[in-house]
Design an enzyme around this catalytic site. Structure first.
Site, PDB file in Angstrom:
ATOM      1  N   ALA A  59       0.868  -1.178   0.000  1.00 46.77           N
ATOM      2  CA  ALA A  59       0.000   0.000   0.000  1.00 46.77           C
ATOM      3  C   ALA A  59       0.901   1.224   0.000  1.00 46.77           C
ATOM      4  O   ALA A  59       1.146   1.838   1.036  1.00 46.77           O
ATOM      5  CB  ALA A  59      -0.904  -0.024   1.233  1.00 46.77           C
ATOM      6  N   GLU A  60       1.401   1.556  -1.195  1.00 46.84           N
ATOM      7  CA  GLU A  60       2.448   2.573  -1.264  1.00 46.84           C
ATOM      8  C   GLU A  60       1.983   3.951  -0.851  1.00 46.84           C
ATOM      9  O   GLU A  60       2.740   4.704  -0.239  1.00 46.84           O
ATOM     10  CB  GLU A  60       3.053   2.612  -2.669  1.00 46.84           C
ATOM     11  N   GLN A  82       9.452  -0.475  -3.015  1.00 48.47           N
ATOM     12  CA  GLN A  82      10.180  -1.602  -3.598  1.00 48.47           C
ATOM     13  C   GLN A  82      10.787  -1.249  -4.953  1.00 48.47           C
ATOM     14  O   GLN A  82      11.837  -1.738  -5.322  1.00 48.47           O
ATOM     15  CB  GLN A  82       9.245  -2.804  -3.726  1.00 48.47           C
ATOM     16  N   PHE A  83      10.105  -0.398  -5.691  1.00 44.99           N
ATOM     17  CA  PHE A  83      10.623   0.086  -6.969  1.00 44.99           C
ATOM     18  C   PHE A  83      10.335   1.580  -7.055  1.00 44.99           C
ATOM     19  O   PHE A  83       9.253   2.021  -6.668  1.00 44.99           O
ATOM     20  CB  PHE A  83       9.940  -0.623  -8.146  1.00 44.99           C
ATOM     21  N   HIS A 129       8.867  -1.291 -13.931  1.00 47.47           N
ATOM     22  CA  HIS A 129       9.851  -1.631 -12.890  1.00 47.47           C
ATOM     23  C   HIS A 129      11.260  -1.219 -13.323  1.00 47.47           C
ATOM     24  O   HIS A 129      12.244  -1.825 -12.890  1.00 47.47           O
ATOM     25  CB  HIS A 129       9.861  -3.135 -12.624  1.00 47.47           C
TER      26      HIS A 129
HETATM   27  C1  LIG Z   1       2.047  -1.735  -6.295  1.00 44.84           C
HETATM   28  C2  LIG Z   1       3.083  -2.781  -6.206  1.00 44.84           C
HETATM   29  N1  LIG Z   1       3.737  -2.959  -5.053  1.00 44.84           N
HETATM   30  C3  LIG Z   1       4.666  -3.906  -4.946  1.00 44.84           C
HETATM   31  C4  LIG Z   1       4.975  -4.698  -6.021  1.00 44.84           C
HETATM   32  C5  LIG Z   1       6.051  -5.747  -5.915  1.00 44.84           C
HETATM   33  N2  LIG Z   1       5.407  -7.055  -5.770  1.00 44.84           N
HETATM   34  C6  LIG Z   1       5.194  -7.833  -6.850  1.00 44.84           C
HETATM   35  S1  LIG Z   1       4.354  -9.201  -6.456  1.00 44.84           S
HETATM   36  C7  LIG Z   1       4.290  -8.785  -4.825  1.00 44.84           C
HETATM   37  C8  LIG Z   1       3.615  -9.681  -3.848  1.00 44.84           C
HETATM   38  C9  LIG Z   1       2.240  -9.953  -4.256  1.00 44.84           C
HETATM   39  O1  LIG Z   1       1.619 -10.812  -3.380  1.00 44.84           O
HETATM   40  P1  LIG Z   1       0.182 -11.387  -3.679  1.00 44.84           P
HETATM   41  O2  LIG Z   1      -0.694 -10.317  -4.200  1.00 44.84           O
HETATM   42  O3  LIG Z   1      -0.254 -12.086  -2.451  1.00 44.84           O
HETATM   43  O4  LIG Z   1       0.375 -12.411  -4.833  1.00 44.84           O
HETATM   44  P2  LIG Z   1       1.332 -13.676  -4.898  1.00 44.84           P
HETATM   45  O5  LIG Z   1       2.632 -13.167  -5.412  1.00 44.84           O
HETATM   46  O6  LIG Z   1       1.434 -14.251  -3.548  1.00 44.84           O
HETATM   47  O7  LIG Z   1       0.686 -14.580  -5.855  1.00 44.84           O
HETATM   48  C10 LIG Z   1       4.921  -7.569  -4.611  1.00 44.84           C
HETATM   49  C11 LIG Z   1       5.046  -6.919  -3.295  1.00 44.84           C
HETATM   50  C12 LIG Z   1       4.291  -4.472  -7.220  1.00 44.84           C
HETATM   51  N3  LIG Z   1       4.563  -5.169  -8.331  1.00 44.84           N
HETATM   52  N4  LIG Z   1       3.342  -3.519  -7.289  1.00 44.84           N
END
Ligand SMILES: Cc1ncc(C[n+]2csc(CCOP(=O)(O)OP(=O)(O)O)c2C)c(N)n1
Lengths: 327, 334
Positions: A59-60, A82-83, A129
């Site tokens: 939740a950026e 994170q990015f 990214h």
């Molecule tokens: C807005 C945003 N924040 C962070 C990321 C980095 N990120 C990519 S996948 C991920 C985890 C996602 O978890 P979930 O929604 O539970 O899906 P899962 O990977 O477990 O299938 C993160 C933090 C992103 N791509 N977009």
């Protein structure tokens, strides 16, 4: 002097500053036990515990907004995105709040937030990214922007940023994390002031102003050019806001020829502002129009095969220097 | 709060053909993924990959018998499970990973995210996970305004469910009574964070939907038939004009968040249990065997056919050229 990577330098900087007082809090996605997806926050959770070092929900905008709220009530937050691309998600908080909150409410509050975010193309991560969004915030009064190119600068600037009572956006190029450079032993503390450019290589023929990874590329290009008898000066502003105009302008005065190199897309990149300032203040020192190299003004393709067409290359730099000299 | 969806499913209600299709599609997804990981190890793939192995039943069950080409889909960033279930040609997906012009992006390259196939209603996915929530209510609004009876389905992980736009999106969906189905693929972890460490709801993520007046439930996402049934009800509801549904489907990743992840932050016993006892493909195959619907060599034949299909798709994608530099300047504006 010992040589360590930029990752190690940043980790050290974070540890040292977290150690100084218990009002510093560090948070973001996977920064706790996991140590961050780029392993930049390793060991902090173990050392400082889960209240001061914590994993947030994905939740950026809340991450950055909460940092502001903490900052105006006495904490000194060090959030991570994170990015760097995710500044888009927290755009209101970064653009409209971090730099303006103090000013628009009359100037009594302080906003000591250091927002860290990795930037840049690395390994085919695609359009959302890989970006370098720093220039957007040169247009956001009230925030500082640090963009180190060496381990030494990263540690020194980060420590200063964390101690500053204003918001600092701290952009780290992902391809620099594993690069090594000289950094004093931990007990020999040093700080680098914001707003002080560094002349990475002295020269008299052409001034290259470069940031982040492009400082390294420019230095390599300068070596090549030295073999041809061309003496290039490479300057890293290190912070885009404040911008150390004096150092840039005095180099321009000396060489009369300027090339600005960055990975940001060219139009509206930080080079646009730097070029404008040079033309405003040093037009008659110039022997040739200012040149800029940036990535193309299109979204960054994911394909590793196409990525090199975006990243400014040593050859582009040497060609541009030749053109400047032949002008 | 959210109820656990249960149904006494009669296998007799399904044709053998449909059951075999479920099996085939799940196997296709798994083998697609395994082969992609092989290509990654060969150094041919750009960027990171989040394997979807272990959750094939969730996508196949919800999509294959329920969604038409004209229904809209926003897929998740894990595996290519939903895109494959919706029928995007495998060669096009491989082409995106390999960066050849066979890909849906005609050579720009795409990872899991950024493939699109509008002819099959596959409208893409944000690299910023969770940003599809708001886009999805937009396409659901179009369908409502245009009277098309198209349904929008949006997939997302438990982690993405902590993004702020979920709430804005649910509010719209409830307020405008939109034909949209939210499918939360709850595999318990978002990279290293367990869902209960990052969500204020204590029982179920689906509980959030209550506050917006949206029908919701929790379901075993590794049971392909249950997924089919629960989604069918949601699709019918949307088509009847009765609005949105939120389905939280429980599953687990067999592999780490991305290829190369140590995956040491999960309880290894738990992981073992999911792999050995709750694998959607293995369990479904056993169900069909135990009920004498199929015999072993029928599965072998399907497996071999799928292997062949995948090899052909890879060959097609690999033999297609990579674009030249000009490609990056194409397609920015309509
Ligand atoms: C807005 C945003 N924040 C962070 C990321 C980095 N990120 C990519 S996948 C991920 C985890 C996602 O978890 P979930 O929604 O539970 O899906 P899962 O990977 O477990 O299938 C993160 C933090 C992103 N791509 N977009």
């Amino acid at each position: 002097m010992r040589k360590i990577t930029m990752r190690e330098a940043i980790i050290e900087g974070l540890h040292e500053e977290m150690e100084r007082d218990d009002q510093k809090v560090l948070f973001g996605e996977d920064v706790g036990k996991f140590g961050g997806i780029n392993a930049i926050t390793r060991g902090l959770y173990e050392r400082f515990g889960g209240e001061r070092v914590f994993d947030t929900p994905i939740a950026e905008s809340t991450i950055v907004g909460a940092a502001l709220g903490m900052a105006i009530t006495g904490l000194r937050p060090i959030p991570e995105l994170q990015f760097g691309d995710f500044v888009g998600i927290a755009f209101d908080e970064v653009f409209n709040k971090l730099g303006k909150w103090r000013y628009m409410h009359g100037g009594t509050m302080e906003v000591p937030v250091t927002l860290r975010a990795p930037i840049g193309m690395a390994g085919g991560a695609g359009p959302e990214h890989s970006q370098s969004p720093q220039a957007l915030f040169m247009h956001a009064p009230g925030v500082h922007i640090a963009i180190p190119s060496t381990p030494y600068d990263a540690k020194g600037l980060l420590k200063t940023a964390i101690r500053d009572n204003n918001a600092v956006l701290f952009f780290e190029h992902k391809l620099l994390y594993d690069t090594k450079g000289e950094v004093p032993e931990a007990e020999d503390e040093y700080l680098i002031p914001l707003g002080q450019a560094d002349v990475k290589r002295e020269g008299s023929d052409v001034t290259i102003i470069a940031t982040a990874l492009q400082v390294q590329t420019s230095l390599q290009a300068a070596e090549k050019l030295a073999n041809e008898g061309i003496d290039v000066e490479v300057i890293d502003p290190r912070t885009l806001a404040p911008l150390d105009k004096e150092t840039l302008l005095s180099s321009v005065q000396k060489t009369g020829r300027v090339l600005i190199v960055h990975e940001e897309s060219k139009t509206g990149g930080s080079g646009a502002e730097i070029a404008a300032q040079i033309s405003e203040e040093a037009l008659f020192d110039l022997e040739a129009p200012v040149k800029r190299i940036g990535s193309p003004d299109v979204p960054i393709a994911q394909s590793l095969h196409l990525e090199p067409y975006y990243r400014p290359s040593e050859k582009q730099i040497t060609d541009a220097v030749h053109e400047l000299l032949e002008y | 709060m959210a109820e656990v969806y249960q149904k006494d499913i009669q296998l007799d209600d399904y044709s053998k053909e449909d059951l075999v299709t479920f099996y085939r599609e799940m196997v296709k997804i798994r083998k697609f993924d395994e082969n992609l990981i092989r290509l990654m190890h060969e150094g041919k793939v750009s960027g990171f990959y989040h394997s979807g192995i272990g959750s094939e039943g969730l996508s196949v069950g919800s999509i294959v018998k329920n969604l038409r080409d004209e229904d809209y889909l926003y897929y998740n960033h894990r595996g290519c499970n939903q895109k494959i279930a919706k029928g995007v040609p495998l060669s096009k997906l491989y082409g995106d990973f390999l960066g050849t012009v066979e890909g849906t992006t005609r050579g720009l390259g795409a990872g899991i995210v950024h493939s699109a196939d509008t002819s099959r209603g596959v409208l893409g996915q944000a690299g910023t996970i969770g940003s599809q929530f708001n886009i999805a209510v937009g396409s659901a609004y179009s369908a409502k305004l245009q009277n098309t009876n198209r349904v929008t389905v949006v997939y997302f992980g438990d982690g993405a469910a902590s993004r702020e736009p979920l709430h804005g999106s649910l509010n719209w969906a409830g307020l405008y009574n939109l034909p949209i189905i939210y499918i939360c693929e709850n595999n318990e972890y978002a990279i290293s964070s367990r869902w209960d460490e990052t969500h204020s709801v204590r029982e179920h993520i689906a509980d959030w939907a209550w506050g917006y007046g949206i029908s919701n439930c929790v379901v075993d996402g590794n049971d392909v038939l249950l997924m089919n049934e629960v989604t069918k009800e949601a699709v019918d509801r949307a088509k009847r004009g009765e609005g949105p549904t939120f389905i939280e489907a429980k599953t687990f990743r067999h592999r780490g968040h991305f290829e190369g992840d140590t995956y040491d932050y999960v309880d290894q016993e738990e992981l073992k249990d999911w792999k050995e006892n709750r694998d959607p493909i293995k369990n479904f195959k056993n169900l069909l065997l135990e009920n004498n619907i199929c015999v072993e060599n029928e599965f072998t034949r399907v497996d071999e056919e799928v292997d062949q299909e995948i090899l052909e798709a890879i060959a097609k994608a690999e033999s297609s050229p990579m674009p030249d530099e000009k490609r990056i300047y194409e397609g920015l504006f309509a």
